[in-house]
Scaffold this motif. Sequence first.
Motif, PDB file in Angstrom:
ATOM      1  N   PRO A 149     -10.027 107.728 -88.304  1.00  7.70           N
ATOM      2  CA  PRO A 149     -10.466 107.314 -89.638  1.00  7.70           C
ATOM      3  C   PRO A 149     -10.053 108.282 -90.743  1.00  7.70           C
ATOM      4  N   ALA A 150     -10.256 109.583 -90.514  1.00  5.36           N
ATOM      5  CA  ALA A 150      -9.943 110.564 -91.557  1.00  5.36           C
ATOM      6  C   ALA A 150      -8.460 110.566 -91.880  1.00  5.36           C
ATOM      7  N   ALA A 151      -7.616 110.416 -90.856  1.00 10.03           N
ATOM      8  CA  ALA A 151      -6.170 110.385 -91.102  1.00 10.03           C
ATOM      9  C   ALA A 151      -5.781 109.167 -91.931  1.00 10.03           C
ATOM     10  N   HIS A 152      -6.426 108.048 -91.687  1.00 12.21           N
ATOM     11  CA  HIS A 152      -6.087 106.853 -92.461  1.00 12.21           C
ATOM     12  C   HIS A 152      -6.619 106.944 -93.891  1.00 12.21           C
ATOM     13  N   ILE A 153      -7.754 107.605 -94.083  1.00  7.68           N
ATOM     14  CA  ILE A 153      -8.217 107.856 -95.449  1.00  7.68           C
ATOM     15  C   ILE A 153      -7.226 108.776 -96.168  1.00  7.68           C
ATOM     16  N   ALA A 154      -6.766 109.803 -95.476  1.00  5.32           N
ATOM     17  CA  ALA A 154      -5.791 110.721 -96.071  1.00  5.32           C
ATOM     18  C   ALA A 154      -4.479 110.008 -96.385  1.00  5.32           C
ATOM     19  N   ALA A 155      -4.060 109.102 -95.506  1.00  6.26           N
ATOM     20  CA  ALA A 155      -2.849 108.322 -95.786  1.00  6.26           C
ATOM     21  C   ALA A 155      -3.041 107.475 -97.034  1.00  6.26           C
ATOM     22  N   GLY A 156      -4.218 106.870 -97.182  1.00  7.00           N
ATOM     23  CA  GLY A 156      -4.491 106.108 -98.394  1.00  7.00           C
ATOM     24  C   GLY A 156      -4.423 106.969 -99.639  1.00  7.00           C
ATOM     25  N   ARG A 157      -4.955 108.190 -99.556  1.00 11.52           N
ATOM     26  CA  ARG A 157      -4.866 109.095-100.708  1.00 11.52           C
ATOM     27  C   ARG A 157      -3.410 109.405-101.055  1.00 11.52           C
ATOM     28  N   ALA A 158      -2.589 109.574-100.029  1.00 17.17           N
ATOM     29  CA  ALA A 158      -1.171 109.852-100.277  1.00 17.17           C
ATOM     30  C   ALA A 158      -0.486 108.685-100.966  1.00 17.17           C
ATOM     31  N   LEU A 159      -0.934 107.472-100.655  1.00 15.29           N
ATOM     32  CA  LEU A 159      -0.311 106.273-101.222  1.00 15.29           C
ATOM     33  C   LEU A 159      -0.878 105.892-102.587  1.00 15.29           C
ATOM     34  N   ALA A 160      -1.947 106.547-103.019  1.00 18.65           N
ATOM     35  CA  ALA A 160      -2.636 106.168-104.260  1.00 18.65           C
ATOM     36  C   ALA A 160      -1.730 106.119-105.487  1.00 18.65           C
ATOM     37  N   PRO A 161      -0.713 106.998-105.615  1.00 15.94           N
ATOM     38  CA  PRO A 161       0.137 106.894-106.809  1.00 15.94           C
ATOM     39  C   PRO A 161       0.803 105.537-106.987  1.00 15.94           C
ATOM     40  N   LEU A 162       0.949 104.785-105.917  1.00 20.24           N
ATOM     41  CA  LEU A 162       1.559 103.461-106.044  1.00 20.24           C
ATOM     42  C   LEU A 162       0.733 102.548-106.942  1.00 20.24           C
ATOM     43  N   ARG A 163      -0.569 102.768-106.972  1.00 22.84           N
ATOM     44  CA  ARG A 163      -1.420 101.931-107.819  1.00 22.84           C
ATOM     45  C   ARG A 163      -1.038 102.056-109.286  1.00 22.84           C
ATOM     46  N   ASP A 164      -0.629 103.265-109.695  1.00 20.07           N
ATOM     47  CA  ASP A 164      -0.207 103.482-111.082  1.00 20.07           C
ATOM     48  C   ASP A 164       1.183 102.924-111.350  1.00 20.07           C
ATOM     49  N   GLU A 165       1.873 102.502-110.294  1.00 19.13           N
ATOM     50  CA  GLU A 165       3.209 101.923-110.414  1.00 19.13           C
ATOM     51  C   GLU A 165       3.172 100.400-110.291  1.00 19.13           C
ATOM     52  N   GLY A 166       1.962  99.831-110.411  1.00 22.38           N
ATOM     53  CA  GLY A 166       1.829  98.380-110.386  1.00 22.38           C
ATOM     54  C   GLY A 166       1.740  97.767-109.016  1.00 22.38           C
ATOM     55  N   VAL A 167       1.501  98.582-107.989  1.00 22.31           N
ATOM     56  CA  VAL A 167       1.443  98.086-106.613  1.00 22.31           C
ATOM     57  C   VAL A 167      -0.011  97.889-106.206  1.00 22.31           C
ATOM     58  N   LEU A 168      -0.318  96.726-105.676  1.00 24.34           N
ATOM     59  CA  LEU A 168      -1.631  96.431-105.121  1.00 24.34           C
ATOM     60  C   LEU A 168      -1.644  96.862-103.658  1.00 24.34           C
ATOM     61  N   ILE A 169      -2.601  97.698-103.279  1.00 25.77           N
ATOM     62  CA  ILE A 169      -2.744  98.152-101.896  1.00 25.77           C
ATOM     63  C   ILE A 169      -3.874  97.363-101.253  1.00 25.77           C
ATOM     64  N   VAL A 170      -3.568  96.716-100.129  1.00 24.50           N
ATOM     65  CA  VAL A 170      -4.517  95.815 -99.477  1.00 24.50           C
ATOM     66  C   VAL A 170      -4.659  96.193 -98.006  1.00 24.50           C
ATOM     67  N   GLY A 171      -5.875  96.525 -97.601  1.00 23.22           N
ATOM     68  CA  GLY A 171      -6.209  96.627 -96.187  1.00 23.22           C
ATOM     69  C   GLY A 171      -6.728  95.278 -95.725  1.00 23.22           C
ATOM     70  N   SER A 172      -6.142  94.743 -94.652  1.00 27.64           N
ATOM     71  CA  SER A 172      -6.475  93.410 -94.164  1.00 27.64           C
ATOM     72  C   SER A 172      -7.043  93.517 -92.759  1.00 27.64           C
ATOM     73  N   GLY A 173      -8.313  93.148 -92.604  1.00 21.93           N
ATOM     74  CA  GLY A 173      -8.946  93.245 -91.296  1.00 21.93           C
ATOM     75  C   GLY A 173     -10.187  92.381 -91.261  1.00 21.93           C
ATOM     76  N   MET A 174     -11.245  92.889 -90.650  1.00 22.82           N
ATOM     77  CA  MET A 174     -12.555  92.233 -90.655  1.00 22.82           C
ATOM     78  C   MET A 174     -13.606  93.328 -90.562  1.00 22.82           C
ATOM     79  N   SER A 175     -14.622  93.242 -91.404  1.00 21.26           N
ATOM     80  CA  SER A 175     -15.656  94.275 -91.385  1.00 21.26           C
ATOM     81  C   SER A 175     -16.553  94.154 -90.158  1.00 21.26           C
TER      82      SER A 175
END
Length: 266
Positions: A149-175
């Motif tokens: 889990p922590a590694a995937h949260i860290a990966a999301g943080r690394a990808l966060a700049p894409l949001r400022d570039e107009g990219v929608l980040i979507v995790g697709s699963g089931m809660s």
Amino acid sequence: MTTQPSLFIPHGGGPCFFMHEDGSVDPMWQPMQRYLERIIADLPEKPKAILMISGHWEEEAFTVHTGAQPALYFDYYGFPEHTYRLRWDAPGAPALARRAEALLKAAGFATGEEAARGWDHGVFIPMMVARPEADIPVVQLSLRGDLDPAAHIAAGRALAPLRDEGVLIVGSGMSFHNMRVRGPAATDAADIFDDALTAAVTDPDAESRARRVAAWEDLPEARFAHPREEHLIPLMVALGAGGDSPATRDFTDHVIGWKVSGYRFG
């Protein structure tokens, strides 16, 4: 360019929204269908592209799909024949794939590239509902096979700049994703887990939020809800990409006796 949010969405069960050739949808799935239909319309503006992380693709290292026109990968079994002839012809985005890979590498992650695998149903089924026009480029990113889990949260943080570039980040699963339980026998435990998960996800303190969600196994009924957590881990990437952004639950409903939720960051 407007900053896009990041999302964690439920993608349903198999081709659940397309089971009937006449286009009708079973009532049980209609609330989720209506939610998915509006996720693009509810954005601040149409995204330049979408980066999706599905619970149906795992690799040893985070891997980006670099294909320019990915096919569909029908990774479900035992459904009506017509559901294996579905079409969703959105383009890929090789440049975005390599930009995401570069961000992950800069954060210290090992990465890979892949161009032959089609989009699995965790991508194309919800996107056929959300964007039937198939006019927004999509890149799929794999989970890392250790499902940390922590590694995937860290990966999301690394990808966060894409949001400022107009990219929608979507995790697709089931809660909630325990295929062995159905109906009322699952409902009480599913409700308990969903309430605890939602409290963690919507914690207003971003650092506390990340800690609590990373420790999801400590939540009540956690392993009942997820005997294996591959359908929950996309939430970690969406949460990490959300950073300090406010977190809200923007969907909840019961399906097959399960309480299922979707979340938005930003």
